[in-house]
Design a protein around this motif. Structure first.
Motif, short mmCIF file in Angstrom:
data_model
loop_
_atom_site.label_atom_id
_atom_site.label_comp_id
_atom_site.label_asym_id
_atom_site.label_seq_id
_atom_site.Cartn_x
_atom_site.Cartn_y
_atom_site.Cartn_z
N TYR A 152 -15.54 -5.78 -5.24
CA TYR A 152 -14.30 -5.53 -4.52
C TYR A 152 -13.15 -5.53 -5.53
N GLU A 153 -12.18 -4.67 -5.29
CA GLU A 153 -11.04 -4.56 -6.19
C GLU A 153 -9.77 -5.06 -5.51
N LEU A 154 -8.93 -5.69 -6.30
CA LEU A 154 -7.63 -6.12 -5.79
C LEU A 154 -6.79 -4.87 -5.56
N GLU A 155 -6.39 -4.65 -4.30
CA GLU A 155 -5.64 -3.44 -3.95
C GLU A 155 -4.17 -3.72 -3.67
N GLY A 156 -3.84 -4.98 -3.46
CA GLY A 156 -2.44 -5.26 -3.19
C GLY A 156 -2.17 -6.73 -3.00
N ARG A 157 -0.90 -7.03 -2.93
CA ARG A 157 -0.43 -8.40 -2.76
C ARG A 157 0.72 -8.38 -1.77
N LEU A 158 0.65 -9.25 -0.76
CA LEU A 158 1.75 -9.43 0.17
C LEU A 158 2.41 -10.77 -0.19
N ARG A 159 3.63 -10.70 -0.67
CA ARG A 159 4.31 -11.90 -1.15
C ARG A 159 4.70 -12.82 0.02
N ASP A 160 4.50 -14.11 -0.19
CA ASP A 160 4.84 -15.14 0.79
C ASP A 160 4.34 -14.81 2.19
N HIS A 161 3.13 -14.34 2.26
CA HIS A 161 2.53 -13.88 3.53
C HIS A 161 2.03 -15.04 4.39
N TYR A 162 1.51 -16.08 3.76
CA TYR A 162 0.97 -17.22 4.49
C TYR A 162 1.90 -18.42 4.31
N PHE A 163 2.04 -19.21 5.36
CA PHE A 163 2.80 -20.45 5.30
C PHE A 163 1.85 -21.58 5.67
N ILE A 164 1.40 -22.32 4.67
CA ILE A 164 0.37 -23.34 4.84
C ILE A 164 0.88 -24.65 4.25
N ASP A 165 0.82 -25.70 5.03
CA ASP A 165 1.26 -27.02 4.56
C ASP A 165 2.67 -26.97 3.96
N ASN A 166 3.56 -26.31 4.68
CA ASN A 166 4.96 -26.20 4.27
C ASN A 166 5.18 -25.50 2.93
N GLU A 167 4.28 -24.60 2.61
CA GLU A 167 4.39 -23.85 1.36
C GLU A 167 3.97 -22.39 1.61
N TYR A 168 4.65 -21.48 0.94
CA TYR A 168 4.31 -20.07 1.05
C TYR A 168 3.26 -19.69 0.01
N TYR A 169 2.36 -18.80 0.42
CA TYR A 169 1.33 -18.27 -0.46
C TYR A 169 1.27 -16.76 -0.28
N ASP A 170 0.92 -16.07 -1.35
CA ASP A 170 0.72 -14.63 -1.28
C ASP A 170 -0.64 -14.32 -0.67
N ALA A 171 -0.74 -13.17 -0.05
CA ALA A 171 -2.04 -12.64 0.41
C ALA A 171 -2.53 -11.65 -0.63
N LEU A 172 -3.76 -11.80 -1.05
CA LEU A 172 -4.40 -10.84 -1.94
C LEU A 172 -5.29 -9.95 -1.08
N LEU A 173 -5.11 -8.66 -1.19
CA LEU A 173 -5.86 -7.70 -0.39
C LEU A 173 -6.92 -7.02 -1.26
N PHE A 174 -8.16 -7.25 -0.92
CA PHE A 174 -9.29 -6.69 -1.67
C PHE A 174 -9.94 -5.59 -0.84
N GLY A 175 -10.50 -4.60 -1.51
CA GLY A 175 -11.23 -3.55 -0.82
C GLY A 175 -12.37 -3.03 -1.65
N LYS A 176 -13.32 -2.44 -0.97
CA LYS A 176 -14.46 -1.80 -1.64
C LYS A 176 -14.82 -0.55 -0.88
N ILE A 177 -14.79 0.58 -1.57
CA ILE A 177 -15.27 1.84 -1.01
C ILE A 177 -16.78 1.82 -1.12
N LEU A 178 -17.46 2.06 -0.03
CA LEU A 178 -18.92 2.04 0.00
C LEU A 178 -19.44 3.44 -0.26
N LYS A 179 -20.36 3.56 -1.16
CA LYS A 179 -20.89 4.89 -1.51
C LYS A 179 -22.37 4.94 -1.33
#
Length: 179
Positions: A152-179
């Motif tokens: 799977y390849e890192l395709e993108g990042r959503l900044r401060d997407h998650y709010f967990i335990d009073n802290e923001y975290y980015d979301a890493l978006l992975f994808g894989k094209i199936l062949k």
């Protein structure tokens, strides 16, 4: 969707089986662990009743045809060590999202990597999907590694997407094209 086939996937060390209310205690052992639940998108299960209700919800979603769920079982002991899932199916674009969670005693042993490999092969050979994707909290380095090991390849990042335990975290978006 072929739930029976998904529930019968097997690899070298693990196999999948249908979720069952009978496995509530084993599932609660990781779903009720703060360290495990922190980055998986499930609410922490405080009681067996909450875990039982969550399992029932997952089973209903699978019966409705919107999700695939399986317990991840360690072949050597038959212990339920995690949950594998496929969801957010998009028939027009021919893709879906995957997720997985493991009891922390089984982290770093290759079972997550094997689970993702089983789901990826199933998506390619049985479901004939074009693409699989997964979202990961950026602090969940182990989960990101599992995806990378499976191509799977890192395709993108959503900044401060998650709010967990009073802290923001980015979301890493992975994808894989199936062949």
């Amino acid at each position: 969707m072929n739930t029976n086939l998904f529930h019968s996937l097997a690899g070298k060390d693990i196999c999948f089986k249908a979720l069952s209310i009978n496995d509530t205690q084993e599932i609660h052992n990781y779903a009720g662990d703060e360290e495990v639940a922190r980055f998986i998108g499930w609410n922490l299960m405080h009681t067996l009743a909450e875990t039982r209700e969550h399992i029932a919800t997952m089973i209903k979603r699978e019966e409705a045809g919107t999700h695939l769920y399986a317990s991840i079982v360690l072949k050597s002991t038959q212990a339920v060590i995690g949950t594998a899932m496929m969801f957010n199916f998009n028939a027009k674009a021919n893709h879906a999202e995957i997720g997985y969670v493991l009891h922390k005693e089984y982290w770093g042993k290759g079972y997550g990597t094997e689970s993702v490999a089983l789901m990826t092969d199933f998506a390619l050979t049985t479901l004939k999907l074009h693409k699989l994707q997964a979202g990961v909290v950026d602090a969940n380095i182990g989960s990101a590694r599992i995806l990378e090991k499976n191509g799977y390849e890192l395709e993108g990042r959503l900044r401060d997407h998650y709010f967990i335990d009073n802290e923001y975290y980015d979301a890493l978006l992975f994808g894989k094209i199936l062949k």
